[in-house]
Design a protein around this motif. Structure first.
Motif, PDB file in Angstrom:
ATOM      1  N   ARG A 115      20.170  34.567  64.816  1.00  0.00           N
ATOM      2  CA  ARG A 115      20.324  33.902  66.113  1.00  0.00           C
ATOM      3  C   ARG A 115      20.524  32.397  65.973  1.00  0.00           C
ATOM      4  NH1 ARG A 115      19.480  36.712  70.575  1.00  0.00           N
ATOM      5  NH2 ARG A 115      19.208  34.818  71.797  1.00  0.00           N
ATOM      6  N   TYR A 117      29.315  38.895  69.887  1.00  0.00           N
ATOM      7  CA  TYR A 117      28.717  39.710  70.941  1.00  0.00           C
ATOM      8  C   TYR A 117      28.159  38.801  72.041  1.00  0.00           C
ATOM      9  CZ  TYR A 117      28.634  43.191  67.118  1.00  0.00           C
ATOM     10  OH  TYR A 117      28.966  44.026  66.071  1.00  0.00           O
ATOM     11  N   ASN A 157      25.482  37.768  73.241  1.00  0.00           N
ATOM     12  CA  ASN A 157      24.042  37.782  72.978  1.00  0.00           C
ATOM     13  C   ASN A 157      23.471  36.381  72.759  1.00  0.00           C
ATOM     14  OD1 ASN A 157      25.238  37.233  70.556  1.00  0.00           O
ATOM     15  ND2 ASN A 157      24.512  39.064  69.504  1.00  0.00           N
ATOM     16  N   ASN A 158      24.200  35.359  73.244  1.00  0.00           N
ATOM     17  CA  ASN A 158      23.719  33.973  73.196  1.00  0.00           C
ATOM     18  C   ASN A 158      23.797  33.326  71.823  1.00  0.00           C
ATOM     19  OD1 ASN A 158      23.099  34.119  75.942  1.00  0.00           O
ATOM     20  ND2 ASN A 158      20.986  34.746  75.549  1.00  0.00           N
ATOM     21  N   SER A 166      30.634  33.600  74.599  1.00  0.00           N
ATOM     22  CA  SER A 166      29.588  34.587  74.318  1.00  0.00           C
ATOM     23  C   SER A 166      28.205  33.956  74.283  1.00  0.00           C
ATOM     24  CB  SER A 166      29.866  35.254  72.967  1.00  0.00           C
ATOM     25  OG  SER A 166      29.829  34.286  71.919  1.00  0.00           O
ATOM     26  N   HIS A 167      28.141  32.664  74.602  1.00  0.00           N
ATOM     27  CA  HIS A 167      26.880  31.924  74.492  1.00  0.00           C
ATOM     28  C   HIS A 167      26.865  30.800  75.520  1.00  0.00           C
ATOM     29  CE1 HIS A 167      28.883  28.428  72.666  1.00  0.00           C
ATOM     30  NE2 HIS A 167      29.674  29.328  72.119  1.00  0.00           N
ATOM     31  N   ARG A 177      23.495  32.694  82.359  1.00  0.00           N
ATOM     32  CA  ARG A 177      23.724  34.125  82.145  1.00  0.00           C
ATOM     33  C   ARG A 177      24.914  34.634  82.955  1.00  0.00           C
ATOM     34  NH1 ARG A 177      17.288  35.477  82.192  1.00  0.00           N
ATOM     35  NH2 ARG A 177      16.994  35.577  79.928  1.00  0.00           N
ATOM     36  N   ASN A 214      25.728  45.758  72.048  1.00  0.00           N
ATOM     37  CA  ASN A 214      25.199  45.422  73.370  1.00  0.00           C
ATOM     38  C   ASN A 214      23.908  44.632  73.219  1.00  0.00           C
ATOM     39  OD1 ASN A 214      27.360  46.988  74.148  1.00  0.00           O
ATOM     40  ND2 ASN A 214      26.116  48.797  74.633  1.00  0.00           N
ATOM     41  N   SER A 215      23.473  43.995  74.278  1.00  0.00           N
ATOM     42  CA  SER A 215      22.318  43.105  74.142  1.00  0.00           C
ATOM     43  C   SER A 215      21.450  43.147  75.392  1.00  0.00           C
ATOM     44  CB  SER A 215      22.789  41.666  73.896  1.00  0.00           C
ATOM     45  OG  SER A 215      23.737  41.276  74.866  1.00  0.00           O
ATOM     46  N   HIS A 240      18.783  41.190  77.955  1.00  0.00           N
ATOM     47  CA  HIS A 240      18.534  39.837  78.456  1.00  0.00           C
ATOM     48  C   HIS A 240      17.399  39.895  79.477  1.00  0.00           C
ATOM     49  CE1 HIS A 240      22.365  38.132  76.813  1.00  0.00           C
ATOM     50  NE2 HIS A 240      22.661  39.419  76.813  1.00  0.00           N
ATOM     51  N   LEU A 292      21.355  50.038  74.594  1.00  0.00           N
ATOM     52  CA  LEU A 292      21.124  48.977  73.618  1.00  0.00           C
ATOM     53  C   LEU A 292      21.547  49.532  72.260  1.00  0.00           C
ATOM     54  CD1 LEU A 292      20.126  46.091  73.542  1.00  0.00           C
ATOM     55  CD2 LEU A 292      17.861  46.930  72.983  1.00  0.00           C
ATOM     56  N   GLU A 300      25.162  49.632  69.132  1.00  0.00           N
ATOM     57  CA  GLU A 300      26.380  49.073  68.565  1.00  0.00           C
ATOM     58  C   GLU A 300      27.399  50.199  68.463  1.00  0.00           C
ATOM     59  OE1 GLU A 300      27.189  45.613  65.217  1.00  0.00           O
ATOM     60  OE2 GLU A 300      25.442  46.915  65.061  1.00  0.00           O
TER      61      GLU A 300
END
Length: 447
Positions: A211, A278, A280-281, A314-315, A355, A389-390, A392, A437, A439
């Motif tokens: 991350r 992805y 996902n931040n 993506s973030h 978001r 997938n992610s 949040h 959740l 891949e």
């Protein structure tokens, strides 16, 4: 441990979407291939560890599954080349098929890495001797009494002695200076700089945890020259034992969301395969910043920030423009219908704006990408994407962004047919009851 219930409205929305397509359990085939299985031990692939890469074996597996084996010629495009896994794998198949592979990569450091790999593989065994001679010159310079050293990058991370012990930082900078002072060809210099950059993380107390860059106080940094020597020796071994390839590969520094900016529409591709960042931040500009600053791709904070604005949305590391092309297109209503249940599920907290921008921006970028790719795919071609997938939010506000399904619907809007959604593995980073959740490997064909 109690399971957290993901937002039920969003889950129902995904159930309805998935019911339209052929969704299968692909764990036996793909679970080990959506992660970099085998890359760290394989020639050329091992030159830089990209944690987010997929396996070198994914491309040949996909060719077999799609019955592309035995084709006399294969044209491949990877819109997010990363460390060059697709391109190197394609070149390794050139003894079986005439390969032409193109990659696009926005991150200047990753572009440097992937370009170095494909250049070396195409150069063949003759490159090994050039590397030997260059390494000997650099060793003489590095061990000499000549008082030279590269300038410390302006990034404050390098000046933090807890992160980079001064003696090791001096060694890292002296290696780079020796390479730059050495009279060698540009391709050889690029390989040596790749080897030097691959030592940056191991010479520090920083680590990439998937991350961000984290400070690990317990970590014992390694001596840069030793690490550099090991990596150059790997390059020599790999190039020396390589077979001359009849294929061709190149990497373009550019925007993977818009391949038509870089590739002529008449240059039809048989296979487009990619794994985008992805939603996902994770900001890859941040994760690989030390290597990029070390090689001089950024000279100040403004250049670094500008790079962030060039990336896929993506973030929320920067506040992107709140403008979306789909809103003024003929697909506006369909995209709104796709995203509304997800946007409505975003908790009203301090992250809400970021978001919502991530969800809309990611969808906008993916729709643009699919539209571009549709124009350059051959009539019998395929597009394969790998995406995770992610989750949040937290507690009652937890919701999942199912990128595999969102992208599938966007692909339909861009005139693709969803052939199969193959669920490769479940992601267990968050405790939730959502089976979305995960891949997935998704295969599309032109409608």
């Amino acid at each position: 441990m109690n399971m957290i219930n993901a937002n039920p409205s969003v889950e129902a929305h995904y159930e309805a979407l998935e019911a339209q397509w052929n969704s299968v359990n692909g764990s036996l085939q793909f679970e080990r291939l959506v992660v970099p299985t085998g890359n760290s031990d394989s020639p050329f692939h091992r030159w830089f560890h990209l944690k987010e890469a997929f396996s070198r074996d994914l491309l040949p597996t996909m060719l077999k599954q799609l019955s592309f084996e035995g084709m006399p010629e294969l044209k491949v495009l990877d819109c997010f080349a990363g460390g060059g896994t697709t391109l190197v794998s394609a070149l390794e198949l050139s003894s079986q098929v005439r390969v032409s592979a193109t990659g696009i990569e926005r991150n200047p450091f990753l572009h440097h890495v992937s370009s170095s790999k494909v250049m070396a593989l195409q150069a063949g065994p003759a490159l090994a001797q050039q590397l030997r001679r260059a390494y000997a010159k650099i060793e003489r310079l590095y061990t000499s009494d000549t008082p030279f050293v590269a300038d410390t990058p302006a990034l404050s991370t390098f000046s933090n002695e807890a992160y980079f012990p001064p003696v090791l930082l001096t060694s890292l900078l002296r290696i780079k200076a020796a390479i730059e002072h050495c009279d060698v060809s540009t391709p050889t210099r690029d390989l040596l700089l790749t080897a030097a950059a691959s030592c940056v993380e191991s010479s520090s107390r920083l680590r990439r945890d998937g991350r961000a860059l984290r400070y690990a106080s317990e970590r014992q940094p390694r001596e840069p020259w030793v690490e550099f020597s090991i990596r150059v020796q790997q390059m020599i071994e790999d190039t020396e034992s390589s077979l001359s390839t009849t294929g061709f590969a190149s990497v373009i520094l550019g925007d993977g969301r818009r391949p038509l900016q870089h590739i002529d529409e008449s240059d039809k591709k048989d296979l487009v395969v990619f794994s985008p960042p992805y939603p996902n931040n994770i900001d890859y500009t941040e994760i690989y910043k030390t290597e990029a600053w070390y090689l001089g791709f950024y000279e100040d904070a403004d250049q670094f920030r500008s790079q962030r604005f060039r990336t896929l949305r993506s973030h929320p590391s920067v506040r992107f423009s709140d403008e979306y092309d789909y809103e003024s297109s003929g697909d506006a209503e369909a995209v709104h219908e796709l995203l509304k249940p997800i946007l409505d599920a975003v908790p009203e907290d301090r992250y809400a704006t970021g978001r919502r921008q991530l969800i809309k921006g990611y969808a906008d970028d993916m729709l643009t990408l699919f539209r571009h790719c549709r124009k350059i795919i051959s009539s019998e071609g395929r597009l394969v994407y790998v995406v995770g997938n992610s989750a949040h939010g937290s507690g009652n506000g937890l919701f999942v962004i199912a990128a595999d399904l969102i992208m599938a619907r966007l692909a339909e809007l861009a005139n693709w047919h969803v052939e199969e959604i193959s669920v490769a593995r479940s992601l267990r980073r968050r405790v939730t009851n959502s089976h979305f959740l995960r891949e997935s490997v998704v295969t599309l064909s032109p409608s």
